[in-house]
Design a protein around this motif. Structure first.
Motif, PDB file in Angstrom:
ATOM      1  N   ALA A  37     -16.984 -77.902  62.293  1.00 34.33           N
ATOM      2  CA  ALA A  37     -18.441 -78.348  61.293  1.00 34.33           C
ATOM      3  C   ALA A  37     -19.025 -79.448  62.612  1.00 34.33           C
ATOM      4  O   ALA A  37     -18.703 -80.618  61.640  1.00 34.33           O
ATOM      5  N   ILE A  38     -19.854 -78.798  62.735  1.00 30.64           N
ATOM      6  CA  ILE A  38     -21.281 -79.757  63.550  1.00 30.64           C
ATOM      7  C   ILE A  38     -21.904 -79.946  62.621  1.00 30.64           C
ATOM      8  O   ILE A  38     -23.354 -79.322  62.090  1.00 30.64           O
ATOM      9  N   ASN A  39     -23.018 -81.462  62.260  1.00 28.73           N
ATOM     10  CA  ASN A  39     -23.712 -81.946  61.463  1.00 28.73           C
ATOM     11  C   ASN A  39     -24.643 -81.929  61.706  1.00 28.73           C
ATOM     12  O   ASN A  39     -24.389 -82.687  63.163  1.00 28.73           O
ATOM     13  N   MET A  40     -25.649 -81.399  62.076  1.00 23.60           N
ATOM     14  CA  MET A  40     -27.321 -81.811  62.428  1.00 23.60           C
ATOM     15  C   MET A  40     -27.986 -82.102  61.063  1.00 23.60           C
ATOM     16  O   MET A  40     -30.115 -81.965  61.296  1.00 23.60           O
ATOM     17  N   SER A  41     -27.972 -83.281  60.504  1.00 23.82           N
ATOM     18  CA  SER A  41     -28.685 -83.635  59.215  1.00 23.82           C
ATOM     19  C   SER A  41     -29.683 -84.372  59.971  1.00 23.82           C
ATOM     20  O   SER A  41     -29.608 -85.062  61.286  1.00 23.82           O
ATOM     21  N   GLY A  42     -30.577 -84.914  59.563  1.00 21.33           N
ATOM     22  CA  GLY A  42     -31.704 -85.669  59.253  1.00 21.33           C
ATOM     23  C   GLY A  42     -31.154 -87.148  60.250  1.00 21.33           C
ATOM     24  O   GLY A  42     -31.755 -88.002  61.068  1.00 21.33           O
ATOM     25  N   SER A  43     -29.705 -88.246  59.173  1.00 19.96           N
ATOM     26  CA  SER A  43     -29.640 -89.248  59.246  1.00 19.96           C
ATOM     27  C   SER A  43     -29.311 -89.617  60.505  1.00 19.96           C
ATOM     28  O   SER A  43     -29.295 -90.619  60.858  1.00 19.96           O
ATOM     29  N   LEU A  44     -28.689 -88.387  61.475  1.00 17.09           N
ATOM     30  CA  LEU A  44     -28.338 -88.191  63.016  1.00 17.09           C
ATOM     31  C   LEU A  44     -29.319 -88.836  63.666  1.00 17.09           C
ATOM     32  O   LEU A  44     -28.670 -89.880  64.784  1.00 17.09           O
ATOM     33  N   CYS A  45     -30.705 -88.742  63.713  1.00 17.56           N
ATOM     34  CA  CYS A  45     -31.399 -89.006  64.041  1.00 17.56           C
ATOM     35  C   CYS A  45     -32.923 -89.964  63.918  1.00 17.56           C
ATOM     36  O   CYS A  45     -33.533 -89.954  64.835  1.00 17.56           O
ATOM     37  N   ASN A  46     -32.966 -90.218  62.684  1.00 14.03           N
ATOM     38  CA  ASN A  46     -34.118 -91.091  62.123  1.00 14.03           C
ATOM     39  C   ASN A  46     -34.207 -92.027  62.603  1.00 14.03           C
ATOM     40  O   ASN A  46     -35.140 -92.697  61.957  1.00 14.03           O
ATOM     41  N   SER A  47     -32.934 -92.799  62.800  1.00  7.30           N
ATOM     42  CA  SER A  47     -33.340 -94.116  63.282  1.00  7.30           C
ATOM     43  C   SER A  47     -33.379 -94.982  61.817  1.00  7.30           C
ATOM     44  O   SER A  47     -34.017 -95.836  62.017  1.00  7.30           O
ATOM     45  N   TYR A  48     -33.288 -94.181  60.839  1.00  8.90           N
ATOM     46  CA  TYR A  48     -32.687 -95.258  59.177  1.00  8.90           C
ATOM     47  C   TYR A  48     -34.149 -95.039  58.978  1.00  8.90           C
ATOM     48  O   TYR A  48     -34.132 -95.947  57.956  1.00  8.90           O
ATOM     49  N   THR A  49     -35.173 -94.481  59.045  1.00  9.83           N
ATOM     50  CA  THR A  49     -36.461 -93.997  58.235  1.00  9.83           C
ATOM     51  C   THR A  49     -35.989 -93.070  57.137  1.00  9.83           C
ATOM     52  O   THR A  49     -37.243 -93.411  56.823  1.00  9.83           O
ATOM     53  N   GLY A  50     -34.738 -92.657  56.779  1.00  7.99           N
ATOM     54  CA  GLY A  50     -34.582 -91.952  56.121  1.00  7.99           C
ATOM     55  C   GLY A  50     -35.582 -90.471  56.419  1.00  7.99           C
ATOM     56  O   GLY A  50     -35.190 -89.655  55.226  1.00  7.99           O
TER      57      GLY A  50
END
Length: 283
Positions: free
Chosen positions: A126-139
């Motif tokens: 199960a591979i995560n693709m959520s925004g927290s992976l790429c948003n540079s901690y901007t939310g």
């Protein structure tokens, strides 16, 4: 006529030595030493040590050690160990290993090992693709991996990284794909029957590839496209459990590859992730 020696000493020495030595030695020693030493040692030691060592060692060792150590080590080791360790280590390692373990492992391998009686298995990734992976901690959820600010300069994006493929969006998700590839490659070398399924998840989860071979699973992972969104771990576990239902292998496993962030959709009840994991484990 016969000549006789004189009975009194002459006032001047003779021009040549006499043929025979005197019967008795002189009463007093000579003023200066001889040119060469005597053949036999003197009966008494000298008052101070000589400048150099004797030509021959003593027949027996002395009772006490020397005051200072010798400049060079002895040819053979001593019979008894020294009372304190030496200041410098030995030039060569010891032939016997140390009694304590080493700080790091030896002969490490990148691939796992298993016993010959390893059971066949099926694994769902199960591979995560959520925004927290790429948003540079901007939310930001980074849906579709856009450039967050209105700029044509990719370097100013909060989601998309420079030098990363369009499918992967950012370095973090590229690393996730590399890890998944390494896992499947390593487990694929095991000499047992195995199959893999792939589930991608963010706000929701879906099966990208059902139970397949190692080669097919690796191809699926390479083609994954980042989606962005929230983290729905409960849906990911349930979807993986469904993808494994068609497997006849007794050993079934689920592996979540995620960043651990828990931006759960509002529709997911509290404790749903733990409940889904418990259900899958006991089934």
């Amino acid at each position: 006529t016969t000549q006789r020696p004189s009975t009194s000493s002459s006032r001047r020495p003779s021009t040549s030595p006499i043929k025979h030595p005197s019967i008795s030695p002189n009463a007093s020693p000579t003023i200066s030493p001889r040119g060469s030493p005597s053949k036999a040692p003197s009966q008494l030691p000298t008052g101070s040590p000589s400048d150099g060592p004797s030509y021959r060692p003593t027949t027996s060792p002395i009772d006490k050690p020397t005051i200072s150590p010798i400049k060079h080590p002895s040819a053979v080791p001593s019979k008894h160990p020294s009372t304190s360790p030496s200041k410098n280590p030995s030039a060569n390692p010891s032939t016997v290993p140390t009694s304590k373990p080493t700080f790091s492992p030896t002969n490490t391998s990148l691939k796992p090992t298993c016993s010959a009686d390893q059971e066949p298995f099926s694994l769902c990734l199960a591979i995560n693709m959520s925004g927290s992976l790429c948003n540079s901690y901007t939310g930001d959820l980074c849906i579709g991996c856009p450039q967050i600010i209105a700029s044509s300069d990719v370097q100013e994006s909060f989601c998309r990284d420079v030098g990363v493929s369009w499918r992967s969006c950012c370095s973090n998700f590229a690393y996730v794909k590399e890890l998944a590839t390494l896992i499947v490659n390593s487990l694929g070398d095991l000499p047992v029957d195995k199959s893999f399924s792939v589930v991608q998840f963010a706000s929701d989860a879906r099966v990208v590839s059902g139970l397949s071979s190692t080669a097919q699973t690796l191809s699926t992972i390479r083609q994954l496209t980042y989606s962005g969104g929230l983290d729905n771990h409960a849906d990911a576990i349930q979807t993986c459990e469904q993808s494994l239902s068609s497997s006849f292998n007794e050993k079934k496993m689920i592996m979540l590859i995620t960043d651990g962030e828990t931006g759960v959709p509002a529709s997911v009840p509290e404790g749903a992730t733990e409940s889904a994991a418990t259900f899958a484990k006991n089934k």
